[in-house]
Design an enzyme around this catalytic site. Structure first.
Site, mmCIF file in Angstrom:
data_model
loop_
_atom_site.group_PDB
_atom_site.id
_atom_site.type_symbol
_atom_site.label_atom_id
_atom_site.label_comp_id
_atom_site.label_asym_id
_atom_site.label_seq_id
_atom_site.Cartn_x
_atom_site.Cartn_y
_atom_site.Cartn_z
ATOM 1 N N LYS A 31 -27.194 -19.319 -25.690
ATOM 2 C CA LYS A 31 -26.606 -19.403 -24.351
ATOM 3 C C LYS A 31 -26.632 -18.029 -23.679
ATOM 4 C CE LYS A 31 -22.201 -20.904 -22.270
ATOM 5 N NZ LYS A 31 -20.896 -21.522 -22.601
ATOM 6 N N SER A 78 -20.279 -24.991 -19.194
ATOM 7 C CA SER A 78 -21.156 -23.828 -19.169
ATOM 8 C C SER A 78 -22.205 -23.836 -20.262
ATOM 9 C CB SER A 78 -20.329 -22.540 -19.234
ATOM 10 O OG SER A 78 -19.635 -22.429 -20.447
ATOM 11 N N SER A 107 -16.263 -25.777 -23.320
ATOM 12 C CA SER A 107 -17.704 -25.769 -23.061
ATOM 13 C C SER A 107 -18.602 -25.992 -24.261
ATOM 14 C CB SER A 107 -18.102 -24.479 -22.338
ATOM 15 O OG SER A 107 -17.618 -24.512 -21.020
#
Length: 471
Positions: free
Chosen positions: A80, A155, A179
Site C-alpha cells: 500500500k 484506504s 481499512s
C-alpha cells in the site's frame, strides 16, 4: 453491474497464496512465470479498477530471477502506498507534494518482504487514508471488481481490488479506522486487523498518541491470512503477546458470542445488513456456539472522540507539510475531506486531550466485555456498499463526513482498543454484492478468530469472482 475478473489459464491459475507456494515447490510453475502472469493480470484489470499507484514491473522481473528466501518466496504482491519501500515513492494518495523514491524500506516493508513476498509496486489509497472510499480528485475512484459502479472501500481499496479480481493472491493493507476490514467486506475477502504491536510497524505510527493503525494483509482464504501471520512471526516476534503459531484448521472450543448491530453513537445497521448479521448468528448457533445479543460495548461519546482524534492527524499533516516535503508542498491540492478534518480539529483542540484519554481507556472497557464473551459479532459496515461518487472528497466536507461516519460505525472501536478483529465474506446483499461480518476478540487472541474463521469458511464457503480458491 460490471464485474472484473483477472483469472486466466496461466501460471497463477486459481491458486491462493498457499496453493501457489505448493505449485512452486512442486515445480509446476516457476517464479518468473508467476510474476509475469501477475503483471499481465494487473495490466489487464487496472484500467478498469484504478488500483495501482506505482508500478515496478521491471524490478519485479529482475527479482523473480533470484527471489529472496522465505515461505512466500516469489509470490507476487503489492504494498500500500503509505508505507516506504526502497526505490519507490510514497505518495500517500495525494497530489500535495512531489514524492521521491524512498531511500530504504520502512520497518513494516522490511518484515513483509522478508517473508518472501515479491512486490510489483504500490497500491492506491484515499488521501492519507482518511476516507473509506479511495476516490482521487484527479485519478478517479478505485472500483470494486464485483461491480465497477461501486467503490472498493477504504484506504486499502487498491490492494483489495487486485486480490478480489484475482490479479494477485495476497496484498498489503493497513487499518487505522477499518481499512483492512472495510475493503475485505466490500470485496469479499478475508481481512484481519491484528492486535496492536503484533507486527513490525513504521516509526511514525509507533509514535502516535493513540496507536490506532495496524498493518496486515488482504486474502481470498483464511489459510493465507493464517500463513502470513505465522511467517511474519518468524521475522518479527512481539514477546508481550502470545504467539499465533501455525493454525491450519478450525478450533474445537465452542465460543460465547456477543451479537450487536447497533454500532457506536446510535448509528446502527440497515435493515438488510441487520438481517444478514442475524443469519450469521444462526449459523454460529447451528455450529454449537452460544450467541447472546448485547448492547454495543462502546464508551459514551466514542464516535465524537474518534472523529476528533482522526481530524487531529489531518491537522498535524497540514501544519508540518512544508517541513516534511519541502518546496513542492502545496496544501491547496489537498482534498476537501483532509482540509475539513483539519478545520474540525482546529475548532476543537481544547477537547483533544480529553478525547485521547478516553480513547486510551476504551481498551479497559472492551477487555471487561471479553471476560464474559470470547468473540463479538457485528456487521463490518452499517449499510450496503455505496456507489462511486457517494464519498467523493470534492464534495463539501459536511456531506462527506456525515456519509462516512454513518457507513463506518463498527470498525473504529478496535483501532482505539488495539484488539484484533476480522471481516469474513459470509453474506451477500440483494444486489449481489459481498457483505462482510466482523468478529472481534480480546488482545492477543488472533488464534481464536482464525480458528473460528476456518470453521465458518468450511460451513459457508466464500463467494468468489472467477475460479475457486485452493491448492
Amino acid at each position: 453491474m460490471t464485474q472484473v475478473s483477472a483469472h486466466d489459464d496461466d501460471a497463477l491459475g486459481d491458486h491462493d497464496a498457499v496453493g501457489l507456494v505448493a505449485a512452486l515447490h512442486e515445480g509446476a510453475v516457476s517464479v518468473p512465470e508467476v510474476v509475469e502472469a501477475a503483471i499481465r493480470r494487473v495490466e489487464r484489470v487496472d484500467p478498469l479498477l484504478g488500483a495501482m499507484a506505482f508500478t515496478a514491473y521491471d524490478r519485479a522481473r529482475v527479482e523473480a530471477r533470484d527471489p529472496r528466501g522465505g515461505f512466500f518466496a516469489g509470490v507476487p504482491t503489492v504494498v500500500k502506498d503509505n508505507v516506504d519501500v526502497a526505490g519507490m515513492p510514497t505518495r500517500e494518495g495525494t497530489d500535495a507534494w512531489v514524492a521521491r523514491p524512498a531511500p530504504a524500506d520502512g520497518d513494516f516493508a522490511r518484515m513483509y518482504l522478508a517473508t518472501g513476498l515479491l512486490s510489483l509496486g504500490k497500491s492506491q489509497l484515499s488521501e492519507f487514508g482518511f476516507s473509506a472510499a479511495a476516490e482521487h480528485p484527479r485519478l478517479g475512484a478505485v472500483r470494486s471488481p464485483w461491480s465497477t459502479e461501486h467503490v472498493a472501500g477504504a484506504s486499502s481499496a487498491g490492494s483489495a481490488a487486485l486480490v478480489a479480481s484475482g490479479a494477485l493472491p495476497i496484498a498489503h493493507a493497513n487499518d487505522g479506522g477499518g481499512s483492512i476490514r472495510i475493503p475485505a467486506a466490500v470485496n469479499g475477502l478475508v481481512g484481519l486487523k491484528p492486535t496492536r504491536g503484533r507486527l513490525a510497524q513504521d516509526r511514525a505510527l509507533r509514535e502516535m498518541p493513540v496507536r490506532i493503525v495496524s498493518d496486515g494483509v488482504l486474502t481470498r482464504s483464511v489459510r493465507d491470512t493464517a500463513a502470513f501471520l505465522r511467517e511474519a512471526e518468524h521475522v518479527y516476534r512481539n514477546l508481550s503477546l502470545p504467539p499465533v503459531g501455525d493454525l491450519t484448521r478450525p478450533g474445537r472450543k465452542r465460543l460465547r458470542v456477543a451479537l450487536n448491530t447497533s454500532g457506536a453513537g446510535g448509528v446502527g445497521a440497515s435493515p438488510e445488513v441487520r438481517e444478514l448479521t442475524l443469519r450469521t448468528a444462526v449459523l454460529l448457533e447451528e455450529l454449537g456456539h452460544h450467541v447472546e445479543e448485547v448492547e454495543a460495548p462502546t464508551p459514551p461519546g466514542f464516535r465524537d472522540d474518534f472523529l476528533l482524534y482522526w481530524a487531529s492527524l489531518a491537522l498535524v499533516l497540514l501544519r508540518t507539510g512544508r517541513r516534511q516535503h519541502g518546496r513542492s508542498w502545496d496544501p491547496d491540492r489537498l482534498d476537501h475531506l483532509t482540509r475539513g478534518l483539519a478545520r474540525h480539529a482546529t475548532r476543537n483542540l481544547h477537547r483533544l486531550p480529553g478525547a485521547v484519554r478516553r480513547l486510551r481507556r476504551s481498551s479497559v472497557l472492551l477487555a471487561r466485555h471479553h471476560e464474559a464473551h470470547d468473540v463479538t459479532l457485528t456487521p463490518t459496515l452499517a449499510h450496503e456498499t455505496p456507489l462511486v461518487g457517494h464519498l467523493d472528497p470534492t464534495q463539501p466536507y459536511e456531506t462527506v463526513i456525515d456519509r462516512l461516519t454513518t457507513w463506518v460505525a463498527f470498525t473504529p472501536l478496535q483501532n482505539a482498543t488495539g484488539e484484533p478483529a476480522i471481516s469474513l465474506p459470509l453474506a451477500t446483499s440483494a444486489q449481489g454484492l459481498p457483505v462482510g461480518m466482523m468478529f472481534g476478540a480480546a488482545a492477543g487472541h488472533e488464534a481464536v478468530l482464525l480458528e473460528l474463521a476456518y470453521e465458518l469458511e468450511e460451513a459457508s464457503p466464500f463467494a468468489r469472482i472467477g475460479g475457486s480458491v485452493g491448492g
